[in-house]
Scaffold this motif. Structure first.
Motif, PDB file in Angstrom:
ATOM      1  N   ILE A   1       3.215   5.833  -2.964  1.00 44.56           N
ATOM      2  CA  ILE A   1       4.360   6.597  -3.489  1.00 44.56           C
ATOM      3  C   ILE A   1       4.185   6.847  -4.990  1.00 44.56           C
ATOM      4  O   ILE A   1       4.379   7.958  -5.481  1.00 44.56           O
ATOM      5  N   PHE A   2       3.787   5.801  -5.723  1.00 43.38           N
ATOM      6  CA  PHE A   2       3.636   5.935  -7.182  1.00 43.38           C
ATOM      7  C   PHE A   2       2.453   6.815  -7.570  1.00 43.38           C
ATOM      8  O   PHE A   2       2.449   7.418  -8.638  1.00 43.38           O
ATOM      9  N   THR A   3       1.454   6.882  -6.710  1.00 35.63           N
ATOM     10  CA  THR A   3       0.273   7.708  -7.018  1.00 35.63           C
ATOM     11  C   THR A   3       0.319   9.072  -6.320  1.00 35.63           C
ATOM     12  O   THR A   3      -0.646   9.826  -6.337  1.00 35.63           O
TER      13      THR A   3
ATOM     14  N   LEU B   1       0.836  -1.214   0.000  1.00 34.59           N
ATOM     15  CA  LEU B   1       0.000   0.000   0.000  1.00 34.59           C
ATOM     16  C   LEU B   1       0.863   1.254   0.000  1.00 34.59           C
ATOM     17  O   LEU B   1       0.542   2.254  -0.654  1.00 34.59           O
ATOM     18  N   ALA B   2       1.987   1.210   0.753  1.00 30.10           N
ATOM     19  CA  ALA B   2       2.901   2.363   0.794  1.00 30.10           C
ATOM     20  C   ALA B   2       3.536   2.598  -0.575  1.00 30.10           C
ATOM     21  O   ALA B   2       3.650   3.743  -1.031  1.00 30.10           O
TER      22      ALA B   2
ATOM     23  N   THR C   1       0.115   9.839  -3.256  1.00 26.41           N
ATOM     24  CA  THR C   1      -0.724  10.011  -2.066  1.00 26.41           C
ATOM     25  C   THR C   1       0.071   9.784  -0.781  1.00 26.41           C
ATOM     26  O   THR C   1      -0.394  10.083   0.310  1.00 26.41           O
ATOM     27  N   PHE C   2       1.272   9.215  -0.942  1.00 27.53           N
ATOM     28  CA  PHE C   2       2.173   9.012   0.197  1.00 27.53           C
ATOM     29  C   PHE C   2       3.519   9.623  -0.188  1.00 27.53           C
ATOM     30  O   PHE C   2       4.335   9.004  -0.864  1.00 27.53           O
ATOM     31  N   SER C   3       3.741  10.872   0.218  1.00 24.67           N
ATOM     32  CA  SER C   3       4.909  11.623  -0.218  1.00 24.67           C
ATOM     33  C   SER C   3       6.127  11.327   0.654  1.00 24.67           C
ATOM     34  O   SER C   3       6.075  11.417   1.883  1.00 24.67           O
ATOM     35  N   LEU C   4       7.251  10.991   0.012  1.00 25.62           N
ATOM     36  CA  LEU C   4       8.507  10.752   0.733  1.00 25.62           C
ATOM     37  C   LEU C   4       9.231  12.046   1.061  1.00 25.62           C
ATOM     38  O   LEU C   4      10.249  12.033   1.760  1.00 25.62           O
TER      39      LEU C   4
END
Length: 481
Positions: free
Chosen positions: A31-33, A26-27, A35-38
């Protein structure tokens, strides 16, 4: 001892690994979409804490399982045997009530629920503890008098749902919390003791039905808190949910939070377990008059339980509570909100494998039925049940359905099935509902539900729709088993 510890460690790895892999996937999708920014330090440290929390879950679960085998299960069976052989009903009722109150106060899952609800934690815990105490005393009496479990469950649930409809009219915010309290009460501290207690009483009484009566105590003890919290809801009112999420954005924040949570859990568990320790000391020396060497082994087991459950709960809170809320928020704010239903079902299928109480129940079922109902079959069946319940829970949140419209038909189906299935399956089924809804549900799936509803409704109706997830997790295994 080392060989047994290694075996528990392997079991724990296989229990936690599937949930770990799902969250990693899910993470990566996040990241690819984007919605979870590094680039956000808080996201990175939330993920790091999840990795640390996963390791703590494995270590804690291993220590707890070993400790439960060495202490809680042994003492529970000893108490059951002793009380039944004494043949004094008043002593059975008194000890049952006291044990119910003591072990409920020691239940860590209850602390999580109480701290998440706006009413005084002490009042809620007291109501739940009294509910377990009263119903445990009655459950032990039922075994001795050989009263039908199915008929007892039908009468109690009929009364419970009549009361629930009244509370739904007077104070609806208490409704999901009441049903959740029945699920969280039967957690890692309570289940091993109560299961062993039931086995001790049933076997000491003897007879053809002793195996059937070995189960059912957890089922009845789950109803007590629901009734007592519903009664509390007739006179008290609730405000907003009060759970505070961990905020970590630097290395020092992470170290500080790990130390803070772990020390806090050690203190909570130490206070809670002190009642169990005092009971064991009095019972072993005053009643059984055991030798110190045998007593020392029980205490070693209790030490394993103490550190195991403290490490497990710390890992669950540090690693899973925040990331669960984030997952709920991400799906709630996306154009693909409905995807959380199948994803939640997959997570629910594997999360139940990491529940400490599930491992205890599965072992007891395997032993009592001489392998006829194996641990593997029980685990798969429970996993299917929990997967269904998480799907229902998220569907309920998205459509904002009153929980009674799901619980009433669900329990009606379960109770009807009890009239046609073998008695031992009915008892195991209703026990399984209690054990499936443990700390992983409270610290991972419940925050997912909270994150989803708070995003969808912009903070409105959070109590009414986030609570109730545990109740549904406790319901569907009854039907499936």
């Amino acid at each position: 001892m080392f060989k047994l510890m290694l075996e528990k460690f392997k079991e724990s790895i296989f229990s936690v690994l599937p949930v770990f892999v799902i969250v990693i996937i899910l993470a990566l999708v996040g990241i690819f979409t984007n919605t979870f920014s590094l680039t956000n330090p808080e996201n990175i440290w939330t993920f790091v804490l999840f990795l640390i929390g996963s390791v703590m879950l494995i270590v804690g679960l291993s220590l707890f399982s070993l400790g439960a085998d060495l202490s809680l299960l042994k003492v529970g069976e000893q108490v059951g045997n002793y009380l039944t052989n004494k043949r004094k009903v008043w002593l059975l009722l008194l000890m049952g009530f006291l044990i119910g109150v003591i072990i409920t106060v020691a239940e860590p899952d209850l602390l999580v629920l109480a701290e998440s609800f706006s009413i005084s934690s002490i009042i809620l815990i007291l109501a739940v503890a009294l509910g377990v105490g009263v119903l445990l005393a009655f459950a032990l009496l039922r075994i001795v008098l050989q009263i039908s479990l199915v008929k007892t469950l039908i009468i109690l649930y009929l009364f419970t749902f009549i009361l629930a409809f009244v509370v739904n009219y007077v104070n609806p915010s208490f409704l999901p919390v009441a049903f959740d309290s029945g699920g969280v009460t039967t957690g890692p501290m309570t289940v091993p003791f109560i299961l062993a207690l039931g086995m001790g009483v049933a076997h000491a009484r003897g007879g053809r039905k002793s195996n059937d009566d070995s189960f059912g105590l957890v089922a009845l003890c789950s109803i007590g808190p629901i009734i007592f919290v519903l009664i509390l809801g007739l006179f008290a009112s609730a405000g907003e949910q009060t759970t505070e999420l961990i905020k970590v954005s630097t290395f020092f924040d992470a170290i500080n939070e790990i130390a803070h949570v772990f020390i806090l859990k050690l203190g909570d568990i130490a206070i809670a377990i002190s009642g169990i320790l005092l009971f064991i000391i009095v019972f072993e020396f005053a009643f059984l008059k055991v030798k110190f060497k045998k007593f020392f082994k029980l205490i070693i087991g209790l030490v394993y339980v103490f550190f195991g459950i403290a490490i497990f709960l710390s890992g669950a809170e540090l690693g899973f509570m925040k990331i669960g809320t984030m997952i709920g928020n991400i799906f709630g704010s996306s154009d693909f909100t409905w995807l959380i239903i199948p994803i939640g079902m997959i997570i629910g299928f594997f999360v139940v494998m990491a529940e400490p109480s599930v491992q205890v129940l599965n072992k007891q079922v395997d032993e009592i039925t001489a392998g006829a109902i194996s641990k593997k079959v029980m685990l798969i069946t429970l996993s299917v049940g929990v997967a269904c319940s998480i799907g229902l829970s998220f569907l309920r949140i998205i459509l904002q359905i009153n929980i009674l419209w799901i619980l009433v038909p669900g329990y009606l189906i379960a109770l009807t099935l009890c009239l046609f299935t073998p008695k031992i399956f009915s008892a195991i089924a209703f026990d399984s509902g209690g054990v499936a809804s443990g700390p992983m549900t409270a610290t991972f799936l419940l925050p997912m539900a909270t994150g989803l509803i708070s995003t969808l409704t912009e903070g409105n109706n959070v109590i009414e729709f986030s609570f109730g997830t545990v109740a549904l997790v406790a319901m569907t295994p009854l039907i499936v088993i």
